[in-house]
Design an enzyme around this catalytic site. Structure first.
Site, PDB file in Angstrom:
ATOM      1  CD  GLU A  30      -2.349  -1.236   2.892  1.00  0.00           C
ATOM      2  OE1 GLU A  30      -1.936  -0.442   3.776  1.00  0.00           O
ATOM      3  OE2 GLU A  30      -3.224  -2.071   3.109  1.00  0.00           O
ATOM      4  N   PRO A  31       1.673   1.466  -1.006  1.00  0.00           N
ATOM      5  CG  PRO A  31       2.895   1.436  -3.008  1.00  0.00           C
ATOM      6  CD  PRO A  31       1.894   0.642  -2.202  1.00  0.00           C
TER       7      PRO A  31
ATOM      8  CB  CYS B   5      -2.196  36.048  11.817  1.00  0.00           C
ATOM      9  SG  CYS B   5      -2.685  37.209  10.563  1.00  0.00           S
ATOM     10  CD  GLU B   6      -2.003  29.466  13.423  1.00  0.00           C
ATOM     11  OE1 GLU B   6      -1.243  28.542  13.785  1.00  0.00           O
ATOM     12  OE2 GLU B   6      -3.196  29.305  13.172  1.00  0.00           O
TER      13      GLU B   6
ATOM     14  CE1 TYR C   1      -0.557  10.523   3.381  1.00  0.00           C
ATOM     15  CE2 TYR C   1       1.782  10.359   2.874  1.00  0.00           C
ATOM     16  CZ  TYR C   1       0.571   9.765   3.145  1.00  0.00           C
ATOM     17  OH  TYR C   1       0.484   8.402   3.176  1.00  0.00           O
TER      18      TYR C   1
ATOM     19  NE  ARG D  99       4.370  15.548   4.513  1.00  0.00           N
ATOM     20  CZ  ARG D  99       5.647  15.445   4.737  1.00  0.00           C
ATOM     21  NH1 ARG D  99       6.478  16.288   4.188  1.00  0.00           N
ATOM     22  NH2 ARG D  99       6.109  14.481   5.477  1.00  0.00           N
TER      23      ARG D  99
ATOM     24  CE1 TYR E  16       2.357  14.480  10.489  1.00  0.00           C
ATOM     25  CE2 TYR E  16       2.443  15.600   8.381  1.00  0.00           C
ATOM     26  CZ  TYR E  16       1.769  14.813   9.286  1.00  0.00           C
ATOM     27  OH  TYR E  16       0.510  14.354   8.976  1.00  0.00           O
TER      28      TYR E  16
ATOM     29  NE  ARG F  11       6.060   9.732   3.265  1.00  0.00           N
ATOM     30  CZ  ARG F  11       5.598  10.660   4.122  1.00  0.00           C
ATOM     31  NH1 ARG F  11       5.742  11.932   3.849  1.00  0.00           N
ATOM     32  NH2 ARG F  11       4.997  10.297   5.240  1.00  0.00           N
TER      33      ARG F  11
HETATM   34  N1  LLP Z   1      -1.273   1.913   4.586  1.00  0.00           N
HETATM   35  C1  LLP Z   1      -1.724   2.374   5.766  1.00  0.00           C
HETATM   36  C2  LLP Z   1      -2.550   1.509   6.599  1.00  0.00           C
HETATM   37  C3  LLP Z   1      -1.390   3.678   6.195  1.00  0.00           C
HETATM   38  O1  LLP Z   1      -1.825   4.127   7.364  1.00  0.00           O
HETATM   39  C4  LLP Z   1      -0.579   4.503   5.367  1.00  0.00           C
HETATM   40  C5  LLP Z   1      -0.218   5.859   5.763  1.00  0.00           C
HETATM   41  C6  LLP Z   1      -0.147   3.973   4.133  1.00  0.00           C
HETATM   42  C7  LLP Z   1      -0.508   2.676   3.788  1.00  0.00           C
HETATM   43  C8  LLP Z   1       0.700   4.752   3.170  1.00  0.00           C
HETATM   44  O2  LLP Z   1       1.933   5.081   3.728  1.00  0.00           O
HETATM   45  P1  LLP Z   1       3.054   5.772   2.788  1.00  0.00           P
HETATM   46  O3  LLP Z   1       3.468   4.761   1.754  1.00  0.00           O
HETATM   47  O4  LLP Z   1       2.446   6.979   2.172  1.00  0.00           O
HETATM   48  O5  LLP Z   1       4.135   6.119   3.738  1.00  0.00           O
HETATM   49  N2  LLP Z   1       0.449  12.844   6.616  1.00  0.00           N
HETATM   50  C9  LLP Z   1       1.724  12.240   6.917  1.00  0.00           C
HETATM   51  C10 LLP Z   1       1.778  10.782   6.533  1.00  0.00           C
HETATM   52  C11 LLP Z   1       0.681   9.958   7.164  1.00  0.00           C
HETATM   53  C12 LLP Z   1       0.715   8.490   6.758  1.00  0.00           C
HETATM   54  C13 LLP Z   1      -0.478   7.770   7.282  1.00  0.00           C
HETATM   55  N3  LLP Z   1      -0.617   6.402   6.856  1.00  0.00           N
HETATM   56  C14 LLP Z   1       2.840  13.047   6.243  1.00  0.00           C
HETATM   57  O6  LLP Z   1       2.546  14.055   5.601  1.00  0.00           O
HETATM   58  O7  LLP Z   1       4.006  12.715   6.390  1.00  0.00           O
END
Ligand code: LLP
Length: 421
Positions: free
Chosen positions: A275-276, A346-347, A375, A314, A318, A278
């Protein structure tokens, strides 16, 4: 690798000039490259070519219909985490048997919608949720295919807000209790166990935590099979990180990830799902913004942009780093200077970067935040009644606005004024 490169002294997205799009669409806006999206999808798909597999794009990263359709045309499945995402996936033409449903708290309505529209599997996050899925399936006279998400208690070595695989996190069921939970799943009338699910976090820059988690999944597969369960699929989650800076130590490549998965799990003969999010969308998108003012502060200069924290959260959320580059390529040898790069909200948190080295900038100059495809737009808000910014998709020499900027009137008209006012 991406398809945002300087050409003839300015930044291009594939075969379209970014400045040209900015002139037509207005800033700020998100800009995605079809070639980068498909390249990243194919890298994963090929990395798992050694066996049966399905790459389910985690659409929470970027869920515009045009992006989903682009990936669906490549054969991608989807990982959804809400009824809204499920509806978006179906609307983009993804068949239900290629959609996996993750997420910590699926509601009755979401479960019913997915069972009615078709679903590949639910990744169950808790025992109460598992019982509800069984109940809803039974009431509809269908059987729900499920995996149980196990929490392997592995340190993903990533930012605390996006690590999910430690026992103190809210995700999944402790792996030590998995046998018990699978035994209950097998007894529930509305469920069919199809496999095991794990996801330990996001923006992982090393293979080792994945490997540790997948080894635990391999051991669990054997243990559950010994108990008589039919484990045919392993959903390994997402999480492989991307390089946000050129100086960063490079995260592992999908090929290295795929080889590690093969070495750890191939002998089990399961279908692999990943499940990629990012890694597919992150470097396939940039955020283009304009310098409104250059302000000389006390001992520092600020670049005040027309983009703000509501457009790209982001850095505020983070402490994330995004490379920020001028759209006009700096002349060779030009002297760089430090700027604090901020939005107009304004933050103090509305700060994208401090003391970032840039060539001398002026009001009206365009800049691009790199690695903003994942994201970015999906986490944007209308804070300060700033309209959600447009999304634009490039394919070779064509571009299209795939989500338009709302007018102020459209934004205001979404409110309903009660009769007594
Ligand atoms: N599968 C599940 C169950 C997840 O919770 C996530 C991400 C993914 C797959 C995908 O993960 P990735 O391949 O994108 O790393 N908003 C945050 C990232 C939150 C990720 C949440 N879950 C950011 O901007 O860094």
């Amino acid at each position: 690798m991406d398809h945002f490169l300087y050409r003839d002294g300015s930044l291009w997205a594939e075969d379209v000039s970014v400045a040209e799009i900015a002139a037509q669409v207005g800033t700020p806006f998100y800009l995605y490259s079809t070639a980068t999206l498909t390249r990243h999808f194919r890298l994963f798909d090929e990395a798992l070519d050694w066996g049966p597999h399905l790459v389910c794009y985690a659409m929470k990263a970027a869920s515009n219909q045009a992006i989903l359709k682009t990936l669906a045309a490549e054969g991608a499945g989807m990982d959804v985490v809400s009824g809204g995402e499920y509806a978006r996936a179906l609307a983009a033409g993804v068949p239900g048997d290629k959609i996996v449903f993750s997420g910590v708290g699926k509601t009755h309505d979401e479960i019913r919608a997915a069972l009615t529209g078709g679903i590949r599997q639910f990744n169950v996050e808790s025992e109460p949720e598992m019982r509800v899925i069984s109940e809803v399936a039974t009431s509809l006279g269908v059987i729900a295919p499920i995996t149980v998400r196990v929490n392997p208690d592995v340190d993903a070595k990533t930012h605390a807000k996006i690590a999910t695989g430690k026992s103190e996190n809210k995700f999944g069921i402790p792996i030590a209790r998995a046998k018990e939970v699978y035994a209950e799943a097998a007894r529930l009338p509305g469920l069919k166990i199809v496999g095991i699910d794990v996801h330990i976090g996001s923006q992982l820059t090393q293979l080792e935590p994945f490997q540790q988690a997948y080894q635990k999944v391999a051991d669990l597969t054997e243990a559950l099979r010994a108990d008589g369960h039919d484990i045919t699929r392993l959903d390994l989650g997402g999480g492989l990180g991307i390089p946000y800076t050129r100086s960063n130590e490079a995260p592992p490549l999908p090929t290295e990830y795929g080889a590690m998965v093969r070495d750890t799990l191939a002998h089990l003969g399961c279908e692999i799902e990943i499940e990629p999010g990012r890694l597919i969308a992150g470097n396939a998108g940039i955020l283009v913004s304009k310098v409104i003012y250059v302000k000389n502060g006390e001992g520092r200069d600020f670049l005040i942009l027309d983009g703000a924290m509501n457009d790209l959260i982001r850095p505020a959320m983070y402490e994330a780093h995004h490379d920020i580059v001028p759209v006009v390529e700096p002349a060779p040898g030009v002297e760089q200077q430090p700027y604090d790069i901020v939005g107009p909200v304004c933050e103090t948190g509305d700060t994208f970067a401090k003391e970032r080295m840039m060539p001398p900038m002026q009001a009206g100059d365009l800049i691009a935040f790199r690695s903003a495809g994942a994201y970015g737009a999906v986490m944007a808000s209308e804070y300060n009644t700033r309209p959600l910014i447009p999304e634009v998709l490039v394919k070779e020499d064509q571009f299209s606005v795939i989500r338009a900027r709302p007018t102020y009137e459209e934004m205001i008209n979404r409110d309903n004024v009660p009769v007594w006012l």
